[in-house]
Design a protein around this motif. Structure first.
Motif, PDB file in Angstrom:
ATOM      1  N   UNK B 285     -21.316  15.912  13.673  1.00  0.00           N
ATOM      2  CA  UNK B 285     -21.667  14.359  14.054  1.00  0.00           C
ATOM      3  C   UNK B 285     -20.214  13.958  13.208  1.00  0.00           C
ATOM      4  N   UNK B 289     -18.223  12.353  16.278  1.00  0.00           N
ATOM      5  CA  UNK B 289     -19.188  10.996  16.340  1.00  0.00           C
ATOM      6  C   UNK B 289     -19.217  10.386  17.620  1.00  0.00           C
ATOM      7  N   UNK B 290     -17.862  10.253  18.191  1.00  0.00           N
ATOM      8  CA  UNK B 290     -17.641   9.355  19.199  1.00  0.00           C
ATOM      9  C   UNK B 290     -18.414   9.913  20.574  1.00  0.00           C
ATOM     10  N   UNK B 292     -21.098  11.993  20.464  1.00  0.00           N
ATOM     11  CA  UNK B 292     -22.478  11.883  20.384  1.00  0.00           C
ATOM     12  C   UNK B 292     -22.877  10.481  20.805  1.00  0.00           C
ATOM     13  N   UNK B 293     -22.273   9.567  20.296  1.00  0.00           N
ATOM     14  CA  UNK B 293     -22.634   8.135  20.477  1.00  0.00           C
ATOM     15  C   UNK B 293     -22.412   8.074  22.136  1.00  0.00           C
ATOM     16  N   UNK B 296     -25.395   9.283  23.571  1.00  0.00           N
ATOM     17  CA  UNK B 296     -26.614   8.673  23.296  1.00  0.00           C
ATOM     18  C   UNK B 296     -26.587   7.394  24.213  1.00  0.00           C
ATOM     19  N   UNK B 297     -25.591   6.663  24.442  1.00  0.00           N
ATOM     20  CA  UNK B 297     -25.534   5.415  25.273  1.00  0.00           C
ATOM     21  C   UNK B 297     -25.696   5.686  26.681  1.00  0.00           C
ATOM     22  N   UNK B 300     -29.436   6.696  27.970  1.00  0.00           N
ATOM     23  CA  UNK B 300     -30.390   5.997  28.165  1.00  0.00           C
ATOM     24  C   UNK B 300     -30.071   4.819  29.058  1.00  0.00           C
ATOM     25  N   UNK B 301     -28.772   4.587  29.252  1.00  0.00           N
ATOM     26  CA  UNK B 301     -28.354   3.397  30.112  1.00  0.00           C
ATOM     27  C   UNK B 301     -27.536   3.461  31.313  1.00  0.00           C
TER      28      UNK B 301
END
Lengths: 312, 303
Positions: B285, B289-290, B292-293, B296-297, B300-301
């Motif tokens: 991570x 990180x980028x 991963x994020x 993530x976003x 779900x969206x």
């Protein structure tokens, strides 16, 4: 399934007939290729998700030794047990309180991160997302140690403020408080990241327009930010509700359902009944009670997702 | 932008501008203040893990300030990293997570490609079904799966329960739906002209997938890979139910069941184990990180 594939292939076949025929052509047909590409996925879902889901319905109708069909008597047995109603109550308290706090903290912190200059955001975002990255079983162990009755770092710190030792995991109220606290700690970063992404998608012009109209800070949030973020807030909340409601790791490690079964959730109680006391049918029965709530949340999420899909 | 218009408007507005910038400065200060508070809340447990892992058991049970290490020692690390058990858990976790990531990619990349680009009968339903599967939690399926494995074991004579390799089949149920879902989103965002041009040039569907989709959607694939890895690494319920022998355990279960002996908690070692167990996802991570994020976003969206 197969005849439909053939039917769909007809068009492609008509087009492909010009180029030649035979096996190569059949394999090159779009629907055949698509079928083979998705086959592993379909098999996985059918055999390891759908089949067990229905199998658990069947299991729930057997007696403890799994030799005899007993109909719904497992369910009626549960309804008569006090522990069951306590689990229902605790699951609802746990899921609703935790999700509300996660959403609130996520929303507030997302605003703070959004407020600071762009270059520094990355660093803060990275730090604040750490709880979500650590495997929950590992971080819950750290919390267990922080809550330790005799050497608890929390109680040590509190003693300086003249607050007596708190029985974090030994008392019903505090045990419930603790499992919710840990869940909020673990889940809030997820909301933070989702809301931050949503905040970034709100156009600046809207805030400028609101500022010109003389809107104060609260009005800007209420009339600009919230309506723009409504979809993401709804979908994140519902999604988190499912995950929180079905949570296992935190309660299992922190309290194992104690004191006196007051912190059990459906998942942990199902584990205790089904695996530890090896009453598989009753355990299956307990976990099935999660289905109605999951289904309601899923329907709402799905409505949102398909709506989104149509807009795109 | 607003500075210009306000400056032109005359002295009375200038005051307002000044107050606005003062407001901003205060808002910034308050933001930092609260961010520090929240960062303390979010980072206390991992930092406390680190603090405890550096203490000897004598210091842990001493009545000194628990938030400070007075006599730092690496003995907990040395002991854990030389014990066969812990290395075994770590090895099991690594081999399972890496294999699961590979299996997941092999299943979800082709499926996502087919669902995103090749409209066939039932493709929309299947895509929705994949998303719904993602919402079915492990805590609903562990009992029927446990029973199923037992039945298959009785029928075929193959030992499935209490073997780590059974997790290789079970974990993809958690990772594949999510990875397929986010990759459908990524693949759908690739311009149609790209693959249409490839098809006209005579590329087969598989060539289009490997030569165009996979390279173009690489960020999405990385996000999905990280996700699959973190999910498999963190999974606790399935290994707890399906494995019991010490040599078959994965890290989270191994630490919670073997390092806690009855009522005796060897906190120094437990915290060291937990920290080492948390390290791989944290390291990944820290570097990615980028992605991963983004995963993530997107998951779900994005539709």
């Amino acid at each position: 399934m197969a005849d439909v594939v053939v039917e769909q292939g007809r068009l492609a076949r008509a087009a492909g007939a010009r180029k030649g025929s035979g096996l190569r052509n059949a394999l090159g047909r779009k629907s055949t290729v698509a079928f083979f590409l998705t086959l592993p996925l379909i098999l996985l879902i059918a055999l390891l998700v759908l089949y067990p889901a229905f199998y658990s319905l069947y299991l729930a109708t057997l007696n403890k030794a799994m030799t005899k069909f007993v109909g719904l008597s497992n369910f009626t047995f549960l309804f008569k047990r006090e522990t069951f109603w306590m689990v229902v109550k605790q699951s609802c308290i746990f899921a609703i309180t935790a999700v509300i706090f996660k959403a609130l903290i996520g929303f507030i912190v997302a605003h703070f991160v959004h407020n600071i200059p762009g270059k520094k955001q990355r660093k803060w975002r990275g730090m604040l997302l750490v709880p979500w990255v650590i495997p929950p079983a590992m971080s819950t162990l750290a919390w267990l140690w922080l809550f330790d009755p005799s050497y608890s770092a929390f109680n040590y710190t509190l003693s300086f403020f003249g607050v007596g030792p708190i029985p974090w995991l030994g008392d019903t109220f505090w045990a419930r408080f603790s499992v919710i606290l840990v869940n909020v700690w673990y889940g809030a970063p997820f909301f933070l990241i989702m809301y931050l992404a949503a905040l970034k998608s709100v156009p600046d012009q809207l805030y400028e327009a609101a500022a010109i109209d003389g809107a104060n800070w609260w009005q800007r949030i209420w009339y600009v930010t919230l309506p723009m973020m409504r979809n993401i807030i709804a979908i994140t909340t519902l999604f988190s509700l499912i995950v929180t409601f079905a949570n296992f790791d935190i309660v299992r490690i922190l309290t194992s359902g104690g004191p006196l079964d007051t912190t059990h959730l459906f998942a942990t109680w199902a584990f205790q009944v089904g695996i530890q006391s090896s009453d598989i049918p009753l355990g299956a029965c307990v976990s099935l009670f999660m289905v109605p709530i999951l289904a309601v949340a899923a329907v709402f999420i799905l409505r949102d997702v398909t709506k989104r899909g149509n807009e795109a | 932008m607003s500075t210009l218009t306000i400056d032109k408007a005359g002295p009375s507005r200038k005051v307002k501008y000044g107050s606005m910038s003062r407001d901003r400065a205060w808002a910034l200060r308050w933001s930092y203040f609260f961010l520090v508070l929240f960062a303390i809340f979010f980072l206390t447990p991992p930092i406390y893990m680190l603090i405890t892992s550096l203490k000897s058991s004598a210091e842990i049970s001493a009545a000194t300030n628990p938030w400070w290490v007075f006599h730092p020692t690496l003995s907990n690390y040395v002991e854990l990293l030389t014990s066969n058990q812990f290395l075994r858990f770590f090895w099991n976790s690594s081999i399972i997570s890496i294999t699961v990531v590979i299996i997941t990619m092999l299943i979800s990349i082709p499926a996502a490609f087919a669902l995103a680009r090749m409209k066939f009968w039932g493709s929309a339903t299947l895509a929705t079904g994949v998303f719904l599967t993602y919402l079915i939690p492990d805590s609903l399926l562990f009992i029927p799966l446990f029973k199923m494995l037992g039945v298959i074991q009785d029928l075929t004579g193959i030992t499935l329960l209490n073997r780590w390799y059974v997790l290789l089949f079970i974990y993809p149920t958690l990772t594949v739906p999510f990875c397929t879902w986010i990759m459908i989103g990524y693949f759908a965002s690739i311009p149609k002209e790209l693959d249409e041009a490839a098809l006209i040039d005579g590329a087969s569907w598989l060539q289009t997938l490997t030569r165009i989709f996979i390279p173009v959607a690489l960020p999405g694939l990385i996000a999905a890979t990280i996700f699959a890895f973190t999910v498999s690494w963190a999974q606790f319920l399935y290994p707890l139910v399906f494995t019991t022998s010490v040599d078959q355990l994965v890290l989270p279960v191994g630490i919670t069941t073997t390092l806690i002996k009855g009522d005796v908690f060897n906190w120094g070692q437990i915290m060291t184990g937990a920290l080492l167990g948390a390290a791989p996802p944290l390291i990944i991570y820290a570097f990615l990180m980028d992605y991963y994020i983004a995963g993530l976003t997107a998951g779900a969206t994005k539709g």
